[in-house]
Design an enzyme around this catalytic site. Sequence first.
Site, PDB file in Angstrom:
ATOM      1  N   HIS A  24       0.912  -1.241   0.109  1.00 32.44           N
ATOM      2  CA  HIS A  24       0.234  -0.213   0.118  1.00 32.44           C
ATOM      3  C   HIS A  24       1.159   1.504  -0.313  1.00 32.44           C
ATOM      4  O   HIS A  24       0.919   2.383   0.491  1.00 32.44           O
ATOM      5  CB  HIS A  24      -1.036   0.366   1.241  1.00 32.44           C
ATOM      6  CG  HIS A  24      -2.030  -0.819   1.066  1.00 32.44           C
ATOM      7  ND1 HIS A  24      -1.767  -2.151   0.406  1.00 32.44           N
ATOM      8  CD2 HIS A  24      -3.188  -1.101   2.303  1.00 32.44           C
ATOM      9  CE1 HIS A  24      -2.793  -3.258   0.563  1.00 32.44           C
ATOM     10  NE2 HIS A  24      -3.556  -1.899   1.627  1.00 32.44           N
ATOM     11  N   HIS A  79     -15.237  -4.182   3.037  1.00 34.70           N
ATOM     12  CA  HIS A  79     -14.439  -3.002   3.022  1.00 34.70           C
ATOM     13  C   HIS A  79     -13.948  -2.511   2.158  1.00 34.70           C
ATOM     14  O   HIS A  79     -13.014  -3.032   1.188  1.00 34.70           O
ATOM     15  CB  HIS A  79     -13.542  -3.319   3.607  1.00 34.70           C
ATOM     16  CG  HIS A  79     -12.102  -2.420   4.421  1.00 34.70           C
ATOM     17  ND1 HIS A  79     -12.230  -0.973   4.004  1.00 34.70           N
ATOM     18  CD2 HIS A  79     -10.527  -3.041   4.029  1.00 34.70           C
ATOM     19  CE1 HIS A  79     -10.721  -0.485   4.700  1.00 34.70           C
ATOM     20  NE2 HIS A  79      -9.997  -1.407   4.167  1.00 34.70           N
ATOM     21  N   GLU A  81     -11.875  -0.831   0.984  1.00 35.55           N
ATOM     22  CA  GLU A  81     -10.169  -0.044   0.697  1.00 35.55           C
ATOM     23  C   GLU A  81      -9.763  -0.929  -0.993  1.00 35.55           C
ATOM     24  O   GLU A  81      -9.913  -1.865  -1.241  1.00 35.55           O
ATOM     25  CB  GLU A  81      -9.351  -0.028   1.435  1.00 35.55           C
ATOM     26  CG  GLU A  81      -7.974   0.238   1.286  1.00 35.55           C
ATOM     27  CD  GLU A  81      -7.164   0.237   2.246  1.00 35.55           C
ATOM     28  OE1 GLU A  81      -7.459   0.154   3.584  1.00 35.55           O
ATOM     29  OE2 GLU A  81      -5.610   0.321   1.980  1.00 35.55           O
ATOM     30  N   ASP A  83      -7.306  -2.974  -2.499  1.00 39.76           N
ATOM     31  CA  ASP A  83      -6.920  -3.881  -2.388  1.00 39.76           C
ATOM     32  C   ASP A  83      -7.756  -4.878  -2.481  1.00 39.76           C
ATOM     33  O   ASP A  83      -8.505  -6.094  -2.563  1.00 39.76           O
ATOM     34  CB  ASP A  83      -6.173  -4.412  -1.145  1.00 39.76           C
ATOM     35  CG  ASP A  83      -6.284  -3.717   0.015  1.00 39.76           C
ATOM     36  OD1 ASP A  83      -7.343  -2.768   0.919  1.00 39.76           O
ATOM     37  OD2 ASP A  83      -5.723  -4.383   1.110  1.00 39.76           O
ATOM     38  N   HIS A 146      -9.850  -1.512   9.669  1.00 39.11           N
ATOM     39  CA  HIS A 146      -9.250  -0.619  10.625  1.00 39.11           C
ATOM     40  C   HIS A 146      -9.475   0.650   9.631  1.00 39.11           C
ATOM     41  O   HIS A 146      -8.593   1.708   9.718  1.00 39.11           O
ATOM     42  CB  HIS A 146      -8.188  -0.295   9.807  1.00 39.11           C
ATOM     43  CG  HIS A 146      -7.839  -0.617   8.503  1.00 39.11           C
ATOM     44  ND1 HIS A 146      -6.826   0.311   8.109  1.00 39.11           N
ATOM     45  CD2 HIS A 146      -8.176  -1.318   7.359  1.00 39.11           C
ATOM     46  CE1 HIS A 146      -6.496  -0.707   6.924  1.00 39.11           C
ATOM     47  NE2 HIS A 146      -7.562  -1.052   6.212  1.00 39.11           N
ATOM     48  N   ASP A 165      -9.354  -7.074   6.473  1.00 40.90           N
ATOM     49  CA  ASP A 165      -7.955  -6.681   7.330  1.00 40.90           C
ATOM     50  C   ASP A 165      -7.791  -7.668   8.847  1.00 40.90           C
ATOM     51  O   ASP A 165      -6.530  -7.627   8.575  1.00 40.90           O
ATOM     52  CB  ASP A 165      -8.130  -5.487   7.102  1.00 40.90           C
ATOM     53  CG  ASP A 165      -7.866  -5.186   6.075  1.00 40.90           C
ATOM     54  OD1 ASP A 165      -7.199  -5.588   4.790  1.00 40.90           O
ATOM     55  OD2 ASP A 165      -8.094  -4.181   5.437  1.00 40.90           O
ATOM     56  N   TYR A 194       1.556  -7.364  10.924  1.00 41.53           N
ATOM     57  CA  TYR A 194       0.819  -6.585  10.268  1.00 41.53           C
ATOM     58  C   TYR A 194      -0.186  -6.051  11.556  1.00 41.53           C
ATOM     59  O   TYR A 194      -0.057  -4.466  10.413  1.00 41.53           O
ATOM     60  CB  TYR A 194      -0.065  -7.919   9.525  1.00 41.53           C
ATOM     61  CG  TYR A 194      -1.389  -7.184   8.594  1.00 41.53           C
ATOM     62  CD1 TYR A 194      -1.173  -6.953   7.435  1.00 41.53           C
ATOM     63  CD2 TYR A 194      -2.436  -7.415   9.378  1.00 41.53           C
ATOM     64  CE1 TYR A 194      -2.583  -7.026   6.141  1.00 41.53           C
ATOM     65  CE2 TYR A 194      -3.440  -6.773   8.720  1.00 41.53           C
ATOM     66  CZ  TYR A 194      -3.488  -6.900   7.458  1.00 41.53           C
ATOM     67  OH  TYR A 194      -4.961  -6.026   7.560  1.00 41.53           O
ATOM     68  N   HIS A 227      -6.146 -11.311   3.794  1.00 40.53           N
ATOM     69  CA  HIS A 227      -4.742 -11.343   3.046  1.00 40.53           C
ATOM     70  C   HIS A 227      -3.962 -12.410   4.498  1.00 40.53           C
ATOM     71  O   HIS A 227      -4.357 -12.760   5.680  1.00 40.53           O
ATOM     72  CB  HIS A 227      -3.999  -9.839   3.596  1.00 40.53           C
ATOM     73  CG  HIS A 227      -4.349  -8.669   3.426  1.00 40.53           C
ATOM     74  ND1 HIS A 227      -4.503  -8.426   2.096  1.00 40.53           N
ATOM     75  CD2 HIS A 227      -5.150  -7.381   3.572  1.00 40.53           C
ATOM     76  CE1 HIS A 227      -4.915  -7.345   2.066  1.00 40.53           C
ATOM     77  NE2 HIS A 227      -5.099  -6.599   3.071  1.00 40.53           N
TER      78      HIS A 227
HETATM   79 FE   LIG Z   1      -7.372  -2.456   4.630  1.00 39.18          FE
HETATM   80 FE   LIG Z   2      -6.149  -4.882   2.492  1.00 38.72          FE
END
Ligand SMILES: [Fe+2]
Ligand SMILES: [Fe+2]
Length: 403
Positions: A24, A79, A81, A83, A146, A165, A194, A227
Amino acid sequence: MKPVEIKKDIYWVGMVNFASHNFHGYAISPRGTTYNCYVVKDEKNVLFDTVQADHSEDMLARLRQVIEPEKIDYIVINHVELDHAGALAEMVEVCKPEKIFCSPMGLKSMASYFDISGWPVQAVKTGEVLNIGKRNIHFVETRMLHWPDSMFSYIPEDKLLISNDAFGQNIASYCRFAHEIDEKEALTNFIEEYYFNIVLPFSSQVLKTLDLVTELKLDIDMIAPDHGVIFKGQKDVGFILNKYREMAEQKPRKKALIFYDTMWRSTETLANYIGCGLDQVGVPYRVMYLKNHHHSQIMTELAKCSAIIPGSPTHNNGIMPLVAGVLTYMKGLRPQNLVGGAFGSYGWSGESTRDLTGWLDAMKVEQPAEPVKCLFRPTKADLEAAENLGRKVGEALIAKCEK
Ligand SMILES: [Fe+2]
Ligand SMILES: [Fe+2]
Ligand SMILES: Cc1cc2nc3c(=O)[nH]c(=O)nc-3n(C[C@H](O)[C@H](O)[C@H](O)COP(=O)(O)O)c2cc1C
């Protein structure tokens, strides 16, 4: 990589990225990373999350081995985001889902990233349940775990928590499950890496979420994050839940972290003598020269340490840029419950230790000794002061650990 059936009619169809060591744009991931997404086949077929936009072809190819994409009825985005949602526009185009679900906060970010006019998006809140045939999907918002929009999807019939996440790790591996990884210790390091680089500021949220999992009596025998590897069976599920509680509580850890930059190595000499002082009182330590380590590696090491001792020579009336960078990054991640001290060499004005002390104060780091500064090369007295700093920080850390 083939799709993997993780439970009956539930498949992993994500993407393993061995090549990217950049996570990221702000952390390094020396073992690559994984973007997981899952398909549940039932009366309604559901896709949970997607991958980064540039891997959508790869994901789609894997999805097609499990189901024709046109047969996906629902897409759940836990989420927004990029990714996990990056390939969403393409998936909507290909799958033409009947509904897209996300949290109420997710709706806002989805509208910001994509043109969602015409998309069948529906916001779901904690407590809402979606029946898909034999199964029910329970949504649990996990705000600020997050991002404001993050949520979990829980399927009680399969005792499966799809956690986005949370509980992730940056590992690219042929293994899909934690128990398949032979290096157990390495896995713990990746979990810590992480957590300490991403989740740490939201530790109070983690504790609330762990309590909520208990309160809602969620019966879980598999945690599938977005992940890294999946935790299967009571033993591995218990392991990751306990590990998260331990990291979120930030109880004192009996190890010290000395990190520094230097031009002509006087500051480095002080670092080594501080290490000797720690050694004298029996506190293990690690010395990290910032030209050899990325700021995310410093944070990963902090997972094992509750003392931080930053050093910098005075450079243009301040501290060196790599030290400032690490401290900026570290402060933002809000580590708690630390002891420490500052050190550095100088040539005339000597502001570095003042600035370092300011950073430690800002992070509420308990400082049991004055900072150690030396004019150009350290004298014998300066080296003794450095040893003393190590001893004092070590003793304060031991006291903290014994409290
Ligand atoms: Fe995230
Ligand atoms: Fe993520
Ligand atoms: C480019 C440069 C800028 C510096 N700026 C300052 C300064 O503003 N104030 C000061 O006290 N010393 C300054 N110094 C002197 C260093 O702090 C001094 O040489 C110190 O001993 C270097 O420590 P080191 O051996 O750990 O690199 C500067 C040195 C260099 C090379």
